[in-house]
Design a protein around this motif. Structure first.
Motif, short mmCIF file in Angstrom:
data_model
loop_
_atom_site.label_atom_id
_atom_site.label_comp_id
_atom_site.label_asym_id
_atom_site.label_seq_id
_atom_site.Cartn_x
_atom_site.Cartn_y
_atom_site.Cartn_z
N LEU A 107 37.11 69.40 21.23
CA LEU A 107 37.18 69.43 22.97
C LEU A 107 37.69 68.49 23.69
O LEU A 107 36.96 67.30 23.50
CB LEU A 107 36.02 70.39 23.48
CG LEU A 107 36.00 72.08 23.26
CD1 LEU A 107 34.20 72.42 22.46
CD2 LEU A 107 36.29 72.58 24.31
N ALA A 127 31.72 77.33 21.90
CA ALA A 127 33.08 75.70 22.82
C ALA A 127 32.30 76.23 24.25
O ALA A 127 33.06 75.46 24.48
CB ALA A 127 34.35 76.38 22.41
N VAL A 154 41.69 73.27 24.98
CA VAL A 154 40.94 73.37 23.38
C VAL A 154 41.61 73.04 22.47
O VAL A 154 42.43 74.18 22.11
CB VAL A 154 39.99 75.09 23.48
CG1 VAL A 154 39.74 75.77 22.12
CG2 VAL A 154 39.78 74.68 25.22
#
Ligand SMILES: [Zn+2]
Length: 503
Positions: free
Chosen positions: A25, A192, A222
């Motif tokens: 990320l 995430a 992402v």
């Protein structure tokens, strides 16, 4: 599920039988400094376009940048909160590329000498802790904003013309880059999301940004790749850009896992590219093929001196760090005597601060949790808003719990009081007074209701008197109905017993 894309997707559970996901990320946080990164222009969100600009942030020839000390300080704080090492010497660099919203023809960023290096953030998903390694935290400037006019989607395709607002150009931006995160398996989408959630909370706690994803002050790219299960070599990753909500982070990972699995199953190759996320379908589509760092021709910014924060200042900032979210959660969990799972629910519901403030206003932790996670959560859900968006304050919820505790109202009446407070009718006690919602004492009205119930059901009375005491419940119900729930059931039962059983 309707799909408007042509992508073939593998069932999510099936993906995991053949592949292992690796996520990464890159999060951009727009700092809440009063002025921009390299000039004195204001940073107010939503100002008239191009009113917050000057020669420096418009990239006029001959203008010279000066680094914003408050932004450097904020970046160091973020680095410290993430357990990073703060570089004693770091530099800005020019990242060269042409884009209409980047007036200088390059973005002032940091390249091989970032301000903060090698930290980590632990996140929890379903009781399991995942460590996300942070590679770097660096400081750069935001770009301007393109506005594509005339098309249906707001994207450039189909637009008549485009406008550029440079108010955002030069606002300090912190980029937080993780190392690749393997090992999350089926939980990769949740990990995430949990990472971005926790990071957002940390930045919020530090008070250096308002981290509003919907306004773009926190934006997330992402990265996802798949490798065949058991294979140590990682696959080619895609980078889904500017994912603008926590839920979308999770969806984007899930979608890319399913899409990439289908590509690999067909013997194809995943292209290294940026992708767009589409909120409406939850799908991603191809953007541009991904540049390599060499394409940007980075070189050290000649107009800015290196950043060399001295060790003493860094230690001062470390000592000033507020209590971070994880520490706060574990402290409150102990104080309130609740389980880790309950704490996770509270945090996920966005109720932690609200419950804390309600307790501070005098409610018991159990009562505060009950109302925020129960009725109020349901109402927020129905209204499509967050808990904090409801028109009720923690102080008012605490007052409500006090009215229940001292017997002025019962739970059922409390719900009506909530309606009144949410409708803007005032504080709980005012609503109780104005709408006559207090529990009835042994008033004439209640005596009359009890007598009427007895007179209206001689058969039930006979049953009770013949020994079937449970039949009394029907009479209690009748009284509660006539008094519209305002009577106290225990009082009603006692009054009925006195009249029916002693006669
Ligand atoms: Zn400026």
């Amino acid at each position: 599920m309707t799909m408007t894309t042509g992508d073939r997707l593998v069932d999510y559970d099936e993906v995991l039988t053949r592949y292992e996901p690796v996520i990464g990320l890159e999060t951009h946080v727009e700092l809440g400094t009063a002025s921009k990164m390299f000039c004195g222009c204001a940073t107010t969100f939503g100002a008239e376009p191009n009113t917050q600009t000057c020669p420096v942030c418009l990239g006029m020839p001959g203008s010279l940048p000066v680094a914003n000390a408050a932004a450097v300080e904020a970046t160091i704080k973020i680095g410290l909160a993430l357990g990073c090492r703060i570089a004693g010497w770091s530099r800005f660099a020019r990242k060269n590329y042409f884009y209409p919203d980047i007036p200088k023809g390059f973005q002032t960023s940091q390249y091989d000498e970032p301000l903060c290096i090698a930290g980590h953030l632990d996140v929890e998903v379903d009781g399991e802790t995942y460590r996300v390694e942070i590679e770097r935290v660096h400081l750069e400037e935001d770009t301007g904003k393109n506005l594509h006019v005339g098309g249906a989607t707001g994207r450039i395709h189909g637009a008549d013309h485009s406008l550029i607002d440079f108010n955002r150009a030069g606002i300090p931006l912190v980029e937080i880059v993780t190392r690749p995160v393997p090992g999350a398996g089926a939980k990769a989408p949740e990990v995430a999301r949990a990472y971005v959630t926790e990071l957002r909370e940390i930045v919020q706690t530090l008070g250096v940004s308002d981290v509003r994803m919907e306004q773009g002050s926190l934006r997330c790219d992402v990265n996802i790749s798949l490798n065949p299960a058991g294979d140590l070599e990682w696959g080619t990753r895609t980078e889904t850009k500017n994912v603008n909500s926590l839920r979308s982070v999770e969806r984007a990972v899930r979608y890319e896992m399913r899409r990439q699995a289908a590509v690999l199953d067909d013997g194809g190759r995943v292209l290294q590219e940026t992708r767009h996320f589409h909120e409406d379908t939850g799908s991603t589509s191809s953007g541009r093929s991904k540049e390599e760092a060499t394409d940007y021709r980075y070189f050290p910014e000649p107009d800015l001196v290196p950043l060399a924060p001295d060790a003493e200042w860094i230690e001062e900032l470390r000592a000033e760090l507020p209590e971070l979210p994880a520490a706060r959660r574990s402290r409150l969990q102990q104080e309130w005597g609740i389980s880790a799972t309950e704490m996770t629910w509270l945090a996920n519901a966005g109720a932690l601060g609200l419950v804390e403030q309600t307790v501070a206003a005098g409610a018991t932790p159990a009562d505060a949790r009950k109302w925020w996670l129960g009725d109020l959560a349901r109402r927020a859900n129905e209204a499509g808003t967050e808990l904090a968006g409801l028109a009720i304050t923690p102080v008012q919820v605490a007052e409500l719990t006090r009215l229940v505790a001292d017997g002025t109202i019962n739970d059922k009446l409390a719900r009506q009081v909530l309606d009144g407070v949410l409708a803007g009718d005032g504080d709980p006690a005012q609503v109780v007074a104005a709408q006559g919602l207090a529990v009835m004492g042994e008033s004439d009205e209640l005596v009359a209701a009890v007598d009427a119930a007895i007179a209206g059901a001689p058969d039930v009375v006979a049953k009770v008197q013949s020994g079937k005491v449970q039949a009394l419940g029907a009479l209690v119900g009748a009284v509660m109905k006539t008094t519209r729930g305002k009577a106290d059931a225990a009082t009603v039962k006692r009054m009925l017993e006195e009249r029916v059983l002693s006669s």
